[in-house]
Design an enzyme around this catalytic site. Structure first.
Site, PDB file in Angstrom:
ATOM      1  N   LYS A 140      17.385 -17.996  -9.305  1.00 30.38           N
ATOM      2  CA  LYS A 140      19.182 -18.256  -9.573  1.00 30.38           C
ATOM      3  C   LYS A 140      19.601 -18.630  -8.384  1.00 30.38           C
ATOM      4  O   LYS A 140      19.907 -19.457  -7.782  1.00 30.38           O
ATOM      5  CB  LYS A 140      19.203 -16.832 -10.117  1.00 30.38           C
ATOM      6  CG  LYS A 140      20.845 -17.148 -10.198  1.00 30.38           C
ATOM      7  CD  LYS A 140      21.654 -16.241 -11.078  1.00 30.38           C
ATOM      8  CE  LYS A 140      21.470 -14.543 -10.437  1.00 30.38           C
ATOM      9  NZ  LYS A 140      20.315 -13.732 -10.187  1.00 30.38           N
TER      10      LYS A 140
ATOM     11  N   THR B  81      18.030 -19.090  -4.846  1.00 33.65           N
ATOM     12  CA  THR B  81      17.590 -20.382  -4.320  1.00 33.65           C
ATOM     13  C   THR B  81      18.420 -21.553  -5.283  1.00 33.65           C
ATOM     14  O   THR B  81      19.027 -22.696  -4.413  1.00 33.65           O
ATOM     15  CB  THR B  81      16.333 -20.403  -4.902  1.00 33.65           C
ATOM     16  OG1 THR B  81      15.760 -19.555  -4.575  1.00 33.65           O
ATOM     17  CG2 THR B  81      15.601 -21.770  -4.589  1.00 33.65           C
TER      18      THR B  81
ATOM     19  N   ARG C 288      25.703 -12.313  -2.466  1.00 32.45           N
ATOM     20  CA  ARG C 288      25.802 -10.913  -2.303  1.00 32.45           C
ATOM     21  C   ARG C 288      24.663 -10.768  -1.231  1.00 32.45           C
ATOM     22  O   ARG C 288      23.975 -11.368  -0.570  1.00 32.45           O
ATOM     23  CB  ARG C 288      25.360 -10.489  -3.294  1.00 32.45           C
ATOM     24  CG  ARG C 288      26.753 -10.333  -3.864  1.00 32.45           C
ATOM     25  CD  ARG C 288      26.063  -9.323  -5.900  1.00 32.45           C
ATOM     26  NE  ARG C 288      24.432 -10.127  -6.233  1.00 32.45           N
ATOM     27  CZ  ARG C 288      24.007  -9.622  -6.844  1.00 32.45           C
ATOM     28  NH1 ARG C 288      23.995  -7.795  -6.900  1.00 32.45           N
ATOM     29  NH2 ARG C 288      22.165 -10.530  -7.297  1.00 32.45           N
TER      30      ARG C 288
ATOM     31  N   LYS D  60      11.736  -6.180  -5.542  1.00 34.38           N
ATOM     32  CA  LYS D  60      12.242  -7.518  -5.623  1.00 34.38           C
ATOM     33  C   LYS D  60      12.485  -8.322  -4.772  1.00 34.38           C
ATOM     34  O   LYS D  60      12.148  -9.527  -5.278  1.00 34.38           O
ATOM     35  CB  LYS D  60      14.196  -7.005  -6.170  1.00 34.38           C
ATOM     36  CG  LYS D  60      14.287  -8.666  -6.602  1.00 34.38           C
ATOM     37  CD  LYS D  60      15.982  -9.287  -7.092  1.00 34.38           C
ATOM     38  CE  LYS D  60      16.351  -9.522  -6.878  1.00 34.38           C
ATOM     39  NZ  LYS D  60      17.399  -9.938  -5.540  1.00 34.38           N
TER      40      LYS D  60
ATOM     41  N   ALA E 267      24.317  -6.512 -10.085  1.00 37.73           N
ATOM     42  CA  ALA E 267      24.489  -6.484 -10.877  1.00 37.73           C
ATOM     43  C   ALA E 267      23.880  -5.408 -12.621  1.00 37.73           C
ATOM     44  O   ALA E 267      24.534  -5.421 -13.565  1.00 37.73           O
ATOM     45  CB  ALA E 267      23.518  -8.019 -11.667  1.00 37.73           C
TER      46      ALA E 267
ATOM     47  N   PHE F  99      21.494 -10.999 -12.108  1.00 43.79           N
ATOM     48  CA  PHE F  99      20.443 -10.886 -12.921  1.00 43.79           C
ATOM     49  C   PHE F  99      20.794 -12.222 -14.628  1.00 43.79           C
ATOM     50  O   PHE F  99      21.329 -13.089 -14.194  1.00 43.79           O
ATOM     51  CB  PHE F  99      20.330  -9.819 -13.639  1.00 43.79           C
ATOM     52  CG  PHE F  99      19.614  -8.757 -12.551  1.00 43.79           C
ATOM     53  CD1 PHE F  99      18.253  -8.508 -12.324  1.00 43.79           C
ATOM     54  CD2 PHE F  99      20.685  -7.657 -12.166  1.00 43.79           C
ATOM     55  CE1 PHE F  99      18.012  -8.093 -11.327  1.00 43.79           C
ATOM     56  CE2 PHE F  99      19.750  -6.081 -11.076  1.00 43.79           C
ATOM     57  CZ  PHE F  99      18.910  -7.120 -10.549  1.00 43.79           C
TER      58      PHE F  99
ATOM     59  N   PHE G  44       8.183 -25.350 -10.958  1.00 39.91           N
ATOM     60  CA  PHE G  44       7.390 -24.822 -10.315  1.00 39.91           C
ATOM     61  C   PHE G  44       5.920 -26.309 -10.806  1.00 39.91           C
ATOM     62  O   PHE G  44       6.209 -26.877 -11.003  1.00 39.91           O
ATOM     63  CB  PHE G  44       7.212 -23.179 -11.298  1.00 39.91           C
ATOM     64  CG  PHE G  44       7.877 -22.670 -10.817  1.00 39.91           C
ATOM     65  CD1 PHE G  44       6.145 -21.649  -9.820  1.00 39.91           C
ATOM     66  CD2 PHE G  44       8.928 -21.988 -10.895  1.00 39.91           C
ATOM     67  CE1 PHE G  44       7.667 -20.088  -9.648  1.00 39.91           C
ATOM     68  CE2 PHE G  44       9.522 -21.151 -10.613  1.00 39.91           C
ATOM     69  CZ  PHE G  44       8.906 -20.148  -9.890  1.00 39.91           C
TER      70      PHE G  44
ATOM     71  N   TRP H 172      13.717 -26.360  -4.953  1.00 34.95           N
ATOM     72  CA  TRP H 172      12.559 -25.445  -4.081  1.00 34.95           C
ATOM     73  C   TRP H 172      12.016 -26.180  -3.247  1.00 34.95           C
ATOM     74  O   TRP H 172      11.535 -25.795  -1.814  1.00 34.95           O
ATOM     75  CB  TRP H 172      11.793 -24.318  -4.971  1.00 34.95           C
ATOM     76  CG  TRP H 172      10.960 -23.608  -4.283  1.00 34.95           C
ATOM     77  CD1 TRP H 172      10.942 -22.180  -3.854  1.00 34.95           C
ATOM     78  CD2 TRP H 172      10.160 -24.089  -3.509  1.00 34.95           C
ATOM     79  NE1 TRP H 172      10.571 -21.696  -3.070  1.00 34.95           N
ATOM     80  CE2 TRP H 172       9.230 -22.323  -3.088  1.00 34.95           C
ATOM     81  CE3 TRP H 172       9.065 -24.573  -3.593  1.00 34.95           C
ATOM     82  CZ2 TRP H 172       7.690 -22.226  -2.537  1.00 34.95           C
ATOM     83  CZ3 TRP H 172       7.512 -24.710  -3.506  1.00 34.95           C
ATOM     84  CH2 TRP H 172       7.039 -23.262  -2.689  1.00 34.95           C
TER      85      TRP H 172
END
Length: 558
Positions: free
Chosen positions: A73, A75, A96, A107, A275, A303, A383, A411
């Site tokens: 998210k 990214t 954030r 994480k 979140a 999240f 991916f 990415w």
């Protein structure tokens, strides 16, 4: 060839001086308060002078229910900001700040990934400009003043059994969840049971992220209810004369931080409530600042959309008078397979059937987001091992919902891999013709608000709450707090309160364990199931692999 890690990609980037990044948004040098060469705070005086400028378009990036496979998210938020700049738009990013707890826990960092990152990555994940330390200090100053007041005669007649203000630290430490303080005799005060929360769950964090300016910050800090008397009368921070000193500690932290992406585009990184146990959005002041300076602002909510996006709409937008002009829902084939029942060890195997099963989770989030009256598109964070068969299943499932889907390669490729999404999102934001709608009105009773979120967003059959909790909510309504929104503290891994129940679960109920009044922030926290406001470290925390190499560079961070 071995793929470079995120930190290696970030370290190889060519950074511009922060004054040049500010100039991209016409921020004069004198309005920037540098922290080194590559990050700065934006002065409050400059912000105050922007009030009459029109706002740009606000774009929210959210995601399906998260899994250990990752959704990307942040990214995608960074990639979309870069993509909008690439196609000639004046865009900024708002995200954030990172908490040390998950950074050293499980994480990892919070600066994006691959070729869609915000830099300096190490600084962002380790201390940054000290905002979280200031919030921790202000919070614990209030804690100290409560116990000090009781020790020196308790003029306010605080009932020690009804002190509701806990302490905080920015680290995962389960040993501090429940404890007794002030042991050792009369000189150390009166013993009482209390505990610690993580800093990102602090009401001070929420207040900083919702306050308009320093004056509003102090007013909200003063409104914090820290305890009650024997007659159940509330004791506030201003009764202890703590709000002024707390504001002093937060003066610099209140100013948004400016940094840059790998492609040298402006990014505001400010505030960091979780979140799942808080409201999960960056600060109102940084979002408003970005909207005054840029034509498009890309922000994220933490999240999955059932937590971060719902709170973004029902808390942040409600309180700040904001409206998103477009929403991007992020998913990956890997996370859809996990939501479809595949274990993490089997994700590398082609499994279109599991993708089909997992799409039920995605379509539920889509339905929920449409309920807010905002245009939504789906971004697939691609991916390299995603197969054509799996992607075709995903595309067909989204198109069956009459929704556009975009395959994004940001990415691996940076902004060039997300151009199509960038063009479409800009068009949607420019031509939004739907009315933004909140999930519930202010005047709905508190328990009905909880039920509304549980039934309409989580698709639960109902809410389980005992008479004590219902009575507490009724008392708050009688005291004038019934118009506040609710902030659901729930596992991020499921629509239910059971983290193991993936996909699009139905037939469940939401158990409410506790409710907390955040009178300064302006919402009621509803703690569901086994969610903890002080997380613990995993068996093998990330901290075990973080160190300095021979060149004094950080390794193992992300």
């Amino acid at each position: 060839m071995t793929q470079p890690t995120d930190i290696e990609i970030a370290r190889a980037a060519t950074k511009h001086k922060i004054q040049a990044i500010g100039a991209r948004l016409d921020i004069p040098e004198e309005a920037l308060l540098p922290y080194g060469h590559d990050k700065a705070k934006v002065a409050q005086g400059f912000i105050d002078g922007l009030t009459d400028r029109p706002n740009g378009k606000l774009i929210l990036v959210t995601a399906i229910t998260p899994t250990p496979a990752g959704e990307g998210k942040t990214t995608t938020t960074v990639g979309l900001g870069d993509g909008l700049n690439r196609i000639g738009k004046r865009a900024a990013i708002c995200i954030r700040e990172a908490s040390l707890g998950p950074c050293f826990g499980l994480k990892g960092g919070a600066a994006g990934g691959g070729h869609a990152q915000v830099i300096p990555m190490e600084d962002m994940n380790l201390h940054f400009t000290g905002d979280f330390h200031a919030i921790t200090s202000a919070h614990n100053l209030l804690s100290a003043m409560i116990d000090n007041h009781i020790h020196w005669g308790n003029e306010l007649q605080i009932d020690q059994r009804r002190v509701v203000w806990r302490r905080v630290m920015d680290m995962n430490d389960r040993a501090l969840r429940d404890m007794v303080t002030s042991l050792g005799g009369a000189a150390n005060g009166f013993p009482r049971q209390t505990g610690f929360d993580i800093t990102v769950a602090s009401e001070v964090m929420a207040i900083l992220c919702l306050a308009d300016d320093l004056a509003d910050l102090q007013r909200r800090l003063g409104d914090i209810i820290v305890a009650y008397t024997r007659e159940k009368e509330p004791i506030r921070a201003r009764d202890l004369k703590a709000d002024g000193a707390m504001t002093v500690l937060l003066r610099d932290a209140m100013q948004p931080n400016l940094v840059q992406t790998l492609e040298n585009n402006p990014a505001f990184v400010h505030g960091g409530p979780f979140a799942n146990i808080a409201h999960g959005c960056n600060s109102v002041i940084s979002t408003r600042l970005a909207l005054k300076l840029a034509d498009y602002v890309v922000t994220e909510a933490g999240f999955g959309a059932d937590l971060g996006a719902e709170k973004f709409m029902d808390i942040k937008c409600r309180k700040a008078g904001l409206e998103p002009d477009a929403v991007v829902l992020v998913a990956t084939v890997r996370s859809l397979k996990m939501n479809g029942g595949v274990t993490k060890d089997d994700l590398s195997r082609e499994n279109p059937g599991a993708v089909q099963q997992g799409c039920a989770n995605l379509t539920r989030h889509l339905e929920n987001l449409r309920g807010f009256g905002v245009p939504v598109v789906v971004a697939i964070n691609r991916f390299t091992d995603d197969t054509d068969a799996e992607l075709d299943v995903l595309r067909q499932a989204v198109e069956a919902e009459d929704t556009e889907v975009f395959m994004c390669n940001h990415w691996a490729e940076g902004s060039s891999g997300i151009e199509a999404l960038s063009h479409r999102v800009a068009s949607l934001a420019d031509h939004r013709d739907t009315a933004f709608t909140l999930l519930y009105p202010d005047d709905m009773p508190l328990f009905e608000k909880i039920e509304t979120v549980a039934k309409r967003i989580y698709r639960a059959e109902g809410v389980d709450a005992d008479a004590r909790i219902r009575g507490q909510l009724a008392d708050w309504e009688a005291q004038g707090f019934g118009n506040l929104p609710v902030c659901m503290a729930k596992t991020q891994y499921s629509f239910s309160a059971d983290p193991a129940a993936r996909g699009a679960i139905t037939g469940h109920r939401i158990p409410v364990r506790e409710v907390r009044l955040s009178a300064g922030a302006g919402f009621v926290v509803v703690i569901c199931g086994d969610i903890m406001t002080m997380p613990g470290l995993p068996r093998s925390p990330a901290a075990e692999g973080i160190c300095l190499n021979g060149d004094n560079q950080v390794t193992g961070l992300f």
